[in-house]
Design a protein around this motif. Structure first.
Motif, mmCIF file in Angstrom:
data_model
loop_
_atom_site.group_PDB
_atom_site.id
_atom_site.type_symbol
_atom_site.label_atom_id
_atom_site.label_comp_id
_atom_site.label_asym_id
_atom_site.label_seq_id
_atom_site.Cartn_x
_atom_site.Cartn_y
_atom_site.Cartn_z
ATOM 1 N N ASN A 1 0.824 -1.216 0.000
ATOM 2 C CA ASN A 1 0.000 0.000 0.000
ATOM 3 C C ASN A 1 0.857 1.264 0.000
ATOM 4 O OD1 ASN A 1 -2.408 -1.423 -0.021
ATOM 5 N ND2 ASN A 1 -2.563 -1.497 2.205
ATOM 6 N N MET A 2 1.956 1.243 0.750
ATOM 7 C CA MET A 2 2.814 2.435 0.814
ATOM 8 C C MET A 2 3.484 2.701 -0.527
ATOM 9 S SD MET A 2 2.567 3.848 3.783
ATOM 10 C CE MET A 2 4.030 4.873 3.850
ATOM 11 N N VAL A 3 4.008 1.648 -1.160
ATOM 12 C CA VAL A 3 4.669 1.829 -2.456
ATOM 13 C C VAL A 3 3.665 2.253 -3.514
ATOM 14 C CG1 VAL A 3 5.916 0.641 -4.298
ATOM 15 C CG2 VAL A 3 6.513 0.199 -1.920
ATOM 16 N N THR A 4 2.469 1.645 -3.495
ATOM 17 C CA THR A 4 1.427 2.013 -4.454
ATOM 18 C C THR A 4 1.008 3.465 -4.279
ATOM 19 O OG1 THR A 4 0.589 -0.259 -4.441
ATOM 20 C CG2 THR A 4 -0.863 1.434 -5.327
ATOM 21 N N LEU A 5 0.847 3.892 -3.030
ATOM 22 C CA LEU A 5 0.462 5.276 -2.762
ATOM 23 C C LEU A 5 1.536 6.244 -3.237
ATOM 24 C CD1 LEU A 5 -1.433 7.343 -1.522
ATOM 25 C CD2 LEU A 5 -0.387 6.893 0.703
ATOM 26 N N LEU A 6 2.801 5.898 -3.009
ATOM 27 C CA LEU A 6 3.897 6.748 -3.464
ATOM 28 C C LEU A 6 3.877 6.896 -4.986
ATOM 29 C CD1 LEU A 6 6.470 8.342 -2.781
ATOM 30 C CD2 LEU A 6 7.747 6.195 -2.994
ATOM 31 N N GLN A 7 3.626 5.794 -5.668
ATOM 32 C CA GLN A 7 3.562 5.848 -7.132
ATOM 33 C C GLN A 7 2.348 6.629 -7.607
ATOM 34 O OE1 GLN A 7 5.693 1.535 -7.877
ATOM 35 N NE2 GLN A 7 3.881 2.052 -9.015
ATOM 36 N N MET A 8 1.221 6.464 -6.905
ATOM 37 C CA MET A 8 0.033 7.240 -7.244
ATOM 38 C C MET A 8 0.294 8.724 -7.110
ATOM 39 S SD MET A 8 -2.817 5.681 -8.166
ATOM 40 C CE MET A 8 -4.014 6.887 -7.649
ATOM 41 N N TRP A 9 1.147 9.081 -6.204
ATOM 42 C CA TRP A 9 1.451 10.489 -5.954
ATOM 43 C C TRP A 9 2.445 11.044 -6.983
ATOM 44 C CZ3 TRP A 9 3.553 12.627 -0.637
ATOM 45 C CH2 TRP A 9 3.115 13.935 -0.475
ATOM 46 N N VAL A 10 3.425 10.185 -7.392
ATOM 47 C CA VAL A 10 4.536 10.668 -8.205
ATOM 48 C C VAL A 10 4.286 10.511 -9.708
ATOM 49 C CG1 VAL A 10 6.974 10.283 -8.763
ATOM 50 C CG2 VAL A 10 6.222 10.274 -6.376
ATOM 51 N N VAL A 11 3.687 9.371 -10.129
ATOM 52 C CA VAL A 11 3.528 9.099 -11.569
ATOM 53 C C VAL A 11 2.740 10.197 -12.287
ATOM 54 C CG1 VAL A 11 2.471 7.533 -13.249
ATOM 55 C CG2 VAL A 11 3.843 6.609 -11.376
ATOM 56 N N THR B 1 2.424 15.230 -15.657
ATOM 57 C CA THR B 1 1.939 16.609 -15.603
ATOM 58 C C THR B 1 3.014 17.593 -16.027
ATOM 59 O OG1 THR B 1 0.362 16.114 -13.844
ATOM 60 C CG2 THR B 1 1.050 18.393 -14.068
ATOM 61 N N ILE B 2 4.223 17.408 -15.505
ATOM 62 C CA ILE B 2 5.330 18.297 -15.842
ATOM 63 C C ILE B 2 5.756 18.080 -17.292
ATOM 64 C CG2 ILE B 2 7.727 18.878 -15.303
ATOM 65 C CD1 ILE B 2 7.128 18.137 -12.401
ATOM 66 N N LYS B 3 5.764 16.828 -17.721
ATOM 67 C CA LYS B 3 6.194 16.513 -19.088
ATOM 68 C C LYS B 3 5.240 17.066 -20.133
ATOM 69 C CE LYS B 3 7.556 12.580 -21.993
ATOM 70 N NZ LYS B 3 7.711 11.106 -22.055
ATOM 71 N N LEU B 4 3.938 17.022 -19.846
ATOM 72 C CA LEU B 4 2.924 17.439 -20.819
ATOM 73 C C LEU B 4 2.369 18.837 -20.539
ATOM 74 C CD1 LEU B 4 0.996 14.043 -21.032
ATOM 75 C CD2 LEU B 4 2.705 14.923 -22.631
ATOM 76 N N TYR B 5 2.921 19.536 -19.518
ATOM 77 C CA TYR B 5 2.530 20.911 -19.187
ATOM 78 C C TYR B 5 1.051 21.014 -18.780
ATOM 79 C CZ TYR B 5 6.860 21.691 -21.769
ATOM 80 O OH TYR B 5 8.155 21.630 -22.205
ATOM 81 N N TRP B 6 0.606 20.112 -17.929
ATOM 82 C CA TRP B 6 -0.759 20.183 -17.406
ATOM 83 C C TRP B 6 -0.759 21.016 -16.128
ATOM 84 C CZ3 TRP B 6 -1.781 14.206 -17.907
ATOM 85 C CH2 TRP B 6 -1.943 13.895 -19.276
ATOM 86 N N TRP B 7 -0.656 22.316 -16.284
ATOM 87 C CA TRP B 7 -0.469 23.194 -15.126
ATOM 88 C C TRP B 7 -1.718 23.252 -14.247
ATOM 89 C CZ3 TRP B 7 4.299 23.025 -15.066
ATOM 90 C CH2 TRP B 7 5.088 23.252 -16.194
ATOM 91 N N ARG B 8 -2.891 23.081 -14.819
ATOM 92 C CA ARG B 8 -4.114 23.098 -14.012
ATOM 93 C C ARG B 8 -4.131 21.939 -13.021
ATOM 94 N NH1 ARG B 8 -9.075 23.603 -17.730
ATOM 95 N NH2 ARG B 8 -8.080 21.724 -18.544
ATOM 96 N N PHE B 9 -3.761 20.768 -13.510
ATOM 97 C CA PHE B 9 -3.687 19.607 -12.616
ATOM 98 C C PHE B 9 -2.587 19.801 -11.581
ATOM 99 C CE2 PHE B 9 -1.841 15.527 -11.426
ATOM 100 C CZ PHE B 9 -2.959 14.857 -10.930
ATOM 101 N N LEU B 10 -1.471 20.369 -11.996
ATOM 102 C CA LEU B 10 -0.355 20.577 -11.076
ATOM 103 C C LEU B 10 -0.750 21.497 -9.928
ATOM 104 C CD1 LEU B 10 2.633 20.013 -10.500
ATOM 105 C CD2 LEU B 10 3.204 22.027 -11.869
#
Length: 313
Positions: free
Chosen positions: A67-77, A82-91
């Protein structure tokens, strides 16, 4: 001048015609590679099966680390894309959610635990849960609205209404998953700190009949006493809790056992209103989405790595 003619034709083509031409070029490029494509499909299927087995075994044997590793990935992926595709609203929404949730987690993990902290934690994550549920439903309705062609009556382009629906559905599901996962972590920490709950064994304190095991406060409060006055709920194991606390524990914190004796909780019995039972299905959908967002990109990356090492395009 003759050499510029093809370029001018490309500029005059519609989006649909351009897509069709690119699709035809792709077919020409990959013509005669059927054997290689079949091999790539087999690699994909085999990797998905092996990954599913590994993840299920990991979750069953070491649920906490999974659960901890999955949550970390949910947070980071999503942050990476977002940064790569410039989704600033989501960011911006991601950043605001992260800051407030970090403060809530900080409060939930403090020792000694403030009396007001459990209710503050559950209120925040209950708000996230309700907002995500509402946004997700609106997004789904917007997609159905477009698919049935109702956007024409309001002179809205199908692309625009579909984009809004997909974005809102993603926002609702993503923050629904994140809120429930963080709520579960906070629930464990707070209940363990209060002492009436222990994930791995017996509680460190005995539960009195007039104390709520979730928040640690008295259930029935005199007029001149400090405490919480609200409705109560009794589980099938006869333990009594504040209704808000036990609903936060079970629905938001994803716990399906009594906070004291670990007896199984019947969620359907707790939800008298038929409309509330949709929360169980919504929770199951969020669990499926967690796998899709956290692990699917990694699995696809492994497949690409295998194909690259074997010289497959």
């Amino acid at each position: 001048m003759a050499g510029l003619q093809p370029q001018d034709d490309l500029l005059k083509m519609s989006h649909k015609e351009t897509w069709k031409m690119q699709h035809e070029r792709l077919h020409v490029k990959h013509r005669g590679h059927e054997a290689m494509h079949a091999e790539m499909v087999l690699i994909l299927i085999a990797t998905l099966v092996v990954a599913q087995i590994v993840l299920v075994q990991w979750k069953q044997r070491h649920c906490r680390s999974y659960n901890m590793v999955t949550l970390l990935q949910m947070w980071v992926v999503p942050l990476y894309f977002t940064i790569k595709l410039y989704w600033w609203r989501f960011l911006s929404t991601w950043g605001m959610f992260s800051v407030i949730t970090s403060y809530v987690i900080f409060r939930a993990t403090r020792k000694p635990l403030s009396r007001r902290t459990p209710r503050m934690v559950y209120k925040w994550f209950l708000l996230i849960y309700k907002l995500s549920y509402a946004v997700g439903v609106i997004g789904y309705l917007a997609i159905m609205f477009t698919m049935f062609g109702f956007n024409v009556f309001f002179r809205i382009k199908a692309e625009d209404s579909m984009d809004v629906g997909v974005i809102m559905l993603f926002y609702g599901l993503y923050y629904g998953v994140m809120g429930r996962d963080f709520a579960e972590i906070c629930s464990d920490y707070m209940a363990s700190t209060i002492g009436y709950y222990n994930m791995g064994g017996m509680p460190s304190r005995n539960l009195s009949d007039d104390v709520c095991a979730v928040c640690g406060q008295k259930i029935f409060v005199d007029v001149d006493e400090e405490g919480v006055i609200e409705d109560t709920y009794q589980l099938s194991c006869n333990h009594i809790f504040h209704e808000f606390c036990i609903r936060g524990w079970c629905i938001v914190g994803k716990k399906q056992t009594c906070p004291y004796c670990n007896e199984k909780v019947d969620l359907k019995r707790m939800m008298n209103n038929p409309w509330e039972r949709t929360h169980v299905l919504y929770g199951q959908l969020l669990d499926w989405l967690r796998y899709l967002v956290a692990w699917q990109p990694i699995i696809i990356g492994i497949v690409h790595g295998i194909n690259f090492s074997l010289g497959l395009e």
